[in-house]
Design a protein around this motif. Structure first.
Motif, short mmCIF file in Angstrom:
data_model
loop_
_atom_site.label_atom_id
_atom_site.label_comp_id
_atom_site.label_asym_id
_atom_site.label_seq_id
_atom_site.Cartn_x
_atom_site.Cartn_y
_atom_site.Cartn_z
N GLU A 258 1.01 -1.26 0.20
CA GLU A 258 0.22 -0.07 0.03
C GLU A 258 1.06 1.57 0.24
OE1 GLU A 258 -3.32 0.87 3.19
OE2 GLU A 258 -4.42 -0.49 1.76
N TYR A 259 2.08 1.29 0.33
CA TYR A 259 3.08 2.17 0.60
C TYR A 259 4.40 1.85 0.58
CZ TYR A 259 5.85 5.94 2.34
OH TYR A 259 7.43 6.72 2.31
N VAL A 260 5.37 2.65 -0.48
CA VAL A 260 6.70 2.23 -0.03
C VAL A 260 7.23 3.52 -0.42
CG1 VAL A 260 7.06 1.59 -2.62
CG2 VAL A 260 8.66 0.58 -1.24
N SER A 261 8.33 3.55 0.41
CA SER A 261 9.52 4.82 0.55
C SER A 261 10.19 4.63 -1.02
CB SER A 261 10.55 4.89 1.19
OG SER A 261 11.10 3.75 1.30
N ARG A 262 10.50 5.86 -1.43
CA ARG A 262 10.61 5.45 -3.35
C ARG A 262 12.16 5.52 -2.93
NH1 ARG A 262 8.77 11.47 -2.20
NH2 ARG A 262 10.81 12.13 -2.01
N ASN A 263 13.22 5.40 -1.95
CA ASN A 263 14.55 4.62 -2.30
C ASN A 263 14.10 3.07 -2.26
OD1 ASN A 263 13.45 4.42 0.08
ND2 ASN A 263 15.87 4.62 1.59
N VAL A 264 13.68 2.45 -2.62
CA VAL A 264 13.32 1.02 -2.86
C VAL A 264 13.90 0.15 -4.33
CG1 VAL A 264 11.44 1.22 -4.46
CG2 VAL A 264 12.27 -0.76 -2.99
N SER A 265 14.10 1.41 -5.02
CA SER A 265 14.54 0.73 -5.94
C SER A 265 16.30 -0.02 -6.09
CB SER A 265 15.22 1.64 -7.49
OG SER A 265 15.77 2.93 -7.03
N GLY A 266 17.32 1.24 -4.50
CA GLY A 266 18.25 0.88 -4.43
C GLY A 266 18.84 -0.83 -4.26
N LEU A 267 18.13 -1.21 -2.85
CA LEU A 267 18.22 -2.60 -2.52
C LEU A 267 16.75 -3.42 -3.45
CD1 LEU A 267 18.98 -4.51 -0.64
CD2 LEU A 267 16.53 -3.65 0.78
N PHE A 268 15.77 -3.35 -4.14
CA PHE A 268 15.41 -4.43 -4.25
C PHE A 268 15.34 -3.96 -5.70
CE2 PHE A 268 12.46 -6.78 -0.75
CZ PHE A 268 12.93 -5.82 -0.43
N GLY A 269 15.54 -3.43 -6.78
CA GLY A 269 15.70 -3.10 -7.64
C GLY A 269 14.57 -2.83 -8.50
N TYR A 270 13.40 -2.41 -7.64
CA TYR A 270 12.24 -2.18 -8.52
C TYR A 270 12.17 -0.43 -8.11
CZ TYR A 270 11.03 -6.46 -9.29
OH TYR A 270 10.56 -8.27 -9.12
N THR A 271 11.27 -0.33 -8.87
CA THR A 271 10.35 1.26 -8.69
C THR A 271 9.22 1.70 -7.79
OG1 THR A 271 9.39 2.14 -10.06
CG2 THR A 271 11.49 2.52 -10.53
N SER A 272 8.80 3.10 -6.87
CA SER A 272 7.75 2.54 -6.43
C SER A 272 6.55 2.84 -6.80
CB SER A 272 7.75 4.30 -5.16
OG SER A 272 8.05 5.18 -6.10
N GLU A 273 7.07 3.13 -8.12
CA GLU A 273 5.89 2.96 -9.13
C GLU A 273 5.31 1.53 -8.84
OE1 GLU A 273 6.45 7.22 -8.58
OE2 GLU A 273 8.33 4.67 -9.54
N GLU A 274 6.09 0.60 -9.70
CA GLU A 274 5.95 -0.43 -10.12
C GLU A 274 5.42 -1.44 -9.38
OE1 GLU A 274 9.22 -1.72 -13.40
OE2 GLU A 274 10.36 -1.44 -11.70
N LEU A 275 5.99 -1.09 -7.67
CA LEU A 275 5.94 -1.94 -6.76
C LEU A 275 3.96 -1.70 -6.33
CD1 LEU A 275 8.47 -2.47 -4.65
CD2 LEU A 275 7.73 -3.65 -5.86
N LEU A 276 3.56 -0.29 -6.14
CA LEU A 276 2.12 0.18 -5.79
C LEU A 276 1.53 0.00 -6.86
CD1 LEU A 276 3.85 3.54 -4.02
CD2 LEU A 276 2.60 1.46 -3.25
N SER A 277 1.57 -0.63 -8.27
CA SER A 277 0.70 -0.81 -9.08
C SER A 277 -0.50 -1.90 -8.70
CB SER A 277 1.85 -1.43 -10.82
OG SER A 277 2.43 -2.20 -10.47
N GLY A 278 0.12 -2.09 -8.27
CA GLY A 278 -0.71 -3.57 -7.67
C GLY A 278 -0.19 -4.37 -8.29
N LYS A 279 0.64 -5.09 -9.43
CA LYS A 279 0.82 -6.22 -9.91
C LYS A 279 1.97 -7.19 -9.32
CE LYS A 279 0.63 -4.41 -14.59
NZ LYS A 279 0.68 -3.94 -15.67
N ILE A 280 2.78 -6.75 -8.21
CA ILE A 280 3.30 -7.39 -7.68
C ILE A 280 3.15 -7.39 -5.87
CG2 ILE A 280 6.17 -7.36 -6.73
CD1 ILE A 280 6.66 -6.25 -9.45
N LYS A 281 3.54 -7.72 -5.28
CA LYS A 281 3.26 -8.25 -3.47
C LYS A 281 4.19 -8.12 -2.93
CE LYS A 281 -2.16 -9.98 -3.94
NZ LYS A 281 -2.39 -11.03 -3.74
#
Length: 838
Positions: A333-356
């Protein structure tokens, strides 16, 4: 003929003789005749005033108005069922009868049976018509409420709309809706219809006083009907219940939370069907669901605002903040914008609902993460913290180690509101810890023996501790397999279990009987840790060995001493159990001896008859003497009782055999190696041996899974664990007031298998263990019993046996209202589960 249906009936008949005969027949059928009239207008006036259940209406009446017109005018005001009576059945006349008012007709002359049949059908049809009308109005209410829920997101308007809808669609006298917070404190109330003493009611509600009918609805999930005016209602702030009305209340329950209640005032005596209660319950559930969604949305909005404030700080740190919903897979439901440095995904990709979030966790670690989430929720606290380390997979497929510090928020009813997690990359730290662990295991000066082997099990390194324990030097064992230490006294099943565990990448721990270089045997406790590379492939094994011969000998002597002590305590009871069948076996044998003498006497007399065939007088004398002897000895009694005595004696011998066998199995010291064991048989044996300990205080009830598989176990030590639990339960029950008053308690013993384990529960309905003492239950020498009634070692040994010896679990749950339940879980291990150790 069955006359169960009774009714108040009005007779409309212009012939006095016919009316009188009809009245007599109705009274014989058990009905009440409320009146007899001869004209249509009088029938209308009488029906409106007396409100009969049924009208028997002659079609031909005195005056201008016939029965069909009179019936139609009555039904314009009140839908009273009408049965027409006529001597003329022509089609033109019958075609005037309206199906909406006519409940049938009977032709004159008619019998009492004809009358009974017509009345019964009419009353049943009336009942069904009213039921259908009621359900239709409720279904309309449900549809209206559903539309209201869909479009209305304001709780006040939603509650008011619900009250208005029930008044409009179902015609209730008054409907009041009450909204409560999580602590059952009053928030607001809305109503529709006529409400007496409105100002007084709202003043009392503001003070926190709820009506008794509403309290019932809050406490239970079923629709509560209150149709009596008694002491419970005199001080009721609702004032809805009076001498003309009754109340029907339903709680607004959803996921263990009560959001309030709706109280409905209905005319006194109005029948409320089960279908109506079910439909009302559905309305209540829908409203509660809507309130829950509104409340959850408000909380989420508040949480989002709070997270937004901390967003800049989090984005500037290496930690990644998440917010997950309590749904399958943990939707993000929420993720901080610095997520890509650890997971490689952007916050927009993770908040799209396609990835849990569960999609990001390494598959091998996902189950443990789920279990940790469940463990963290135990205790019904409003805020819990879970700290766990696991692996993730990045967008590029890279595997990283993270530390997850998640706060789980619950409401007071235990329902999870949200997960709020902080994820930190600790991959470098984990790799360093692995190197330090390998280095630590290689320290040569450890007193424990250290062995490092390759994937084939060939020894690559041993330390001085190994040399001291085994008397072999490193040069003597280098390149060889550790089987050189085998004594042949360890159960092969243990080796199979060992190899199955470590080859699957898991740690194994247990005891083996090995042999030193000088030929002497010793017992070692060994832990084997598989070594893995960065791709999780096995590269070898590290074994830590400890010589525990003396320790195990002392523990074994202590357990055997305690077992012998227990047997000594049980001896008197066993003697009593054996003495009872011996007593009645002896009595039966003495009875059989006496009976045999009497039968032998008669047989001798009848044998003598063969020598008197030539002397009829002598024959008659012997027959008379034999008959006299039969009468004196009561031969029918002997023929009946002798087989029963033999059967009872055989049953007694069987009981003695069973008790002696159980005692022998229980008291046998047993092997220190695991053997294939029937757990259900251990339980029944222990129950038999301990019978004299519990039979005066409790009933022992068993629910043993007949399909329970055997498993590698230590049966003698498990018997002792079960004896301690049963004896403790019986002694706890003996101190309760109910048992002291002569009422027995209950001890329930159950077994089943779950997730590769055998589960055993021993539950009693005794006083429970005080909360302040529960953390000490497994401590050595701790006991709550009086001096002389226990050493405090029983549960300590039980814990050691189950956890350390059987690699299982033992825990308990206890409270004063439900007693104490001990649960034991033992892994199911089979001799043929894996290939041979080689």
């Amino acid at each position: 003929m069955n006359f169960e249906i009774k009714a108040r009936i009005l007779i409309v008949e212009d012939e006095a003789i016919t009316a009188e005969n009809l009245k007599r027949m109705l009274m014989e059928l058990g009905h009440e005749v409320v009146g007899v009239v001869y004209e249509g207008q009088k029938a209308i006036d009488f029906a409106n005033k007396e409100r009969p259940d049924l009208i028997l209406m002659d079609i031909k009446l005195k005056g201008r108005m016939d029965g069909i017109e009179a019936a139609a005018r009555i039904c314009e005001v009140r839908r009273t069922p009408v049965i027409f009576t006529t001597a003329y059945a022509n089609e033109e006349l019958l075609s005037r009868t309206d199906l909406n008012i006519s409940y049938g007709y009977i032709l004159k002359p008619f019998t009492r049976k004809d009358l009974w049949t017509a009345i019964t059908i009419a009353l049943n049809k009336k009942r069904q018509d009213r039921k259908i009308m009621s359900l239709n109005s409720l279904l309309s209410s449900i549809r209206n409420v559903s539309r209201l829920i869909t479009h209305q997101k304001n709780v006040e308007k939603l509650m008011q709309g619900t009250c208005d809808n029930l008044i409009q669609t179902h015609g209730y006298s008054c409907v009041m809706g009450l909204l409560l917070d999580e602590k059952q404190n009053f928030i607001l109330a809305k109503y529709a219809g006529t409400l007496k003493n409105k100002d007084s009611i709202f003043e009392q509600l503001q003070k926190g006083r709820l009506g008794n009918c509403m309290l019932k609805a809050v406490e239970q999930t079923e629709v509560y009907i209150h149709d009596k005016t008694d002491a419970i209602c005199r001080d009721c702030p609702m004032s809805i219940i009076d001498h003309e009305k009754s109340a029907m209340t339903m709680g607004l329950h959803h996921r263990g939370r009560c959001f309030g209640a709706i109280c409905i005032s209905v005319p006194k005596g109005t029948a409320i069907t089960e279908e109506e209660k079910l439909l009302l319950k559905e309305i209540g559930a829908d409203i509660a669901y809507a309130f829950s969604n509104i409340e959850e949305q408000q909380k989420r909005q508040k949480m989002s605002r709070e997270l937004h404030k901390a967003n800049e700080i989090i984005n500037a740190s290496p930690a990644v903040a998440f917010l997950w919903r309590d749904e399958e897979g943990w939707p993000i439901e929420y993720v901080s914008r610095n997520v890509s440095g650890l997971f490689g995904y952007t916050s927009e990709e993770l908040l799209s609902g396609k990835i849990k979030y569960s999609d990001l966790i390494h598959p091998d670690d996902l189950e443990e993460v789920k279990k940790e989430a469940v463990r963290s929720q135990i205790g019904h606290r409003q805020k819990m913290t879970s700290n766990i380390t696991y692996r993730i997979r990045t967008k590029a497929g890279e595997i990283k180690w993270v530390k997850d510090s998640t706060t789980i928020y619950q409401d007071e009813s235990g329902v999870i509101d949200r997960y709020q997690g902080i994820i930190v990359n600790i991959t470098d730290q984990i790799e360093s810890e692995k190197r330090l662990l390998n280095l630590g295991m290689a320290i040569n000066e450890l007193t424990e023996g250290i062995v490092i082997t390759n994937i084939k099990g060939n020894i690559e390194y041993v330390n001085k501790g190994f040399e001291k324990i085994t008397q072999y030097s490193f040069e003597e064992v280098k390149g060889k397999n550790p089987r050189i230490l085998k004594s042949g006294k360890t159960d092969p099943g243990i080796y199979k279990e060992l190899w199955h565990t470590i080859l699957s990448g898991k740690i194994w721990a247990g005891d083996l009987t090995n042999r030193r270089k000088d030929g002497s045997d010793y017992i070692e406790n060994m832990t084997i840790v598989p070594l893995k590379n960065e791709n999780e492939g096995l590269t070898g094994f590290i074994a830590i060995k400890r010589d525990v011969s003396e320790k195990l000998l002392m523990e074994r002597e202590l357990r055997q001493a305690q077992k012998l002590e227990s047997i000594g305590q049980l001896a008197a009871g066993i003697a009593h159990e054996i003495n009872t069948p011996i007593q009645y076996i002896g009595d039966n044998i003495r009875f059989l001896s006496s009976g045999f003498k009497d039968l032998l006497k008669i047989l001798n007399m009848y044998e003598g008859l063969a020598d008197t065939l030539d002397d009829p007088d002598r024959t008659r004398q012997l027959l008379a003497a034999a008959d006299t002897a039969k009468g004196e000895m009561d031969l029918p009694f002997l023929l009946k009782e002798i087989p029963d005595s033999i059967r009872q004696s055989l049953e007694g011998v069987g009981n003695i055999t069973r008790i002696v066998r159980a005692m022998k199995e229980f008291s046998h010291p047993g092997s220190r190696e695991k053997t294939m064991t029937d757990i259900n048989h251990c339980i029944t044996t222990t129950i038999t041996v301990a019978k004299n300990e519990w039979k005066y205080y409790a009933e022992v009830l068993t629910d043993l899974d007949p399909g329970l598989p055997s498993t590698l176990c230590l049966p003698g030590e498990l018997n002792q664990v079960l004896l301690n639990l049963i004896t403790n339960a019986a002694q706890a029950l003996a101190e309760t007031p109910e048992v002291k008053a002569g009422k027995k308690g209950k001890i329930n013993i159950s077994t089943w298998q779950c997730e590769g384990k055998i589960v055993i529960t021993v539950a009693d309905n005794g006083p429970g263990i005080p909360a302040e003492l529960q953390h000490r239950v497994f401590d050595p020498f701790f006991t709550t019993k009086e001096p002389g009634k226990g050493t405090g070692q029983g549960l300590t040994i039980a814990y050691t046996t189950v956890v350390e010896k059987l690699q299982g679990e033992i825990y308990f749950k206890s409270d004063p209202e439900h007693g104490t339940t001990f649960t034991i879980k033992i892994p199911i291990l089979q001799n043929d589960e894996v290939e041979d150790e080689n």
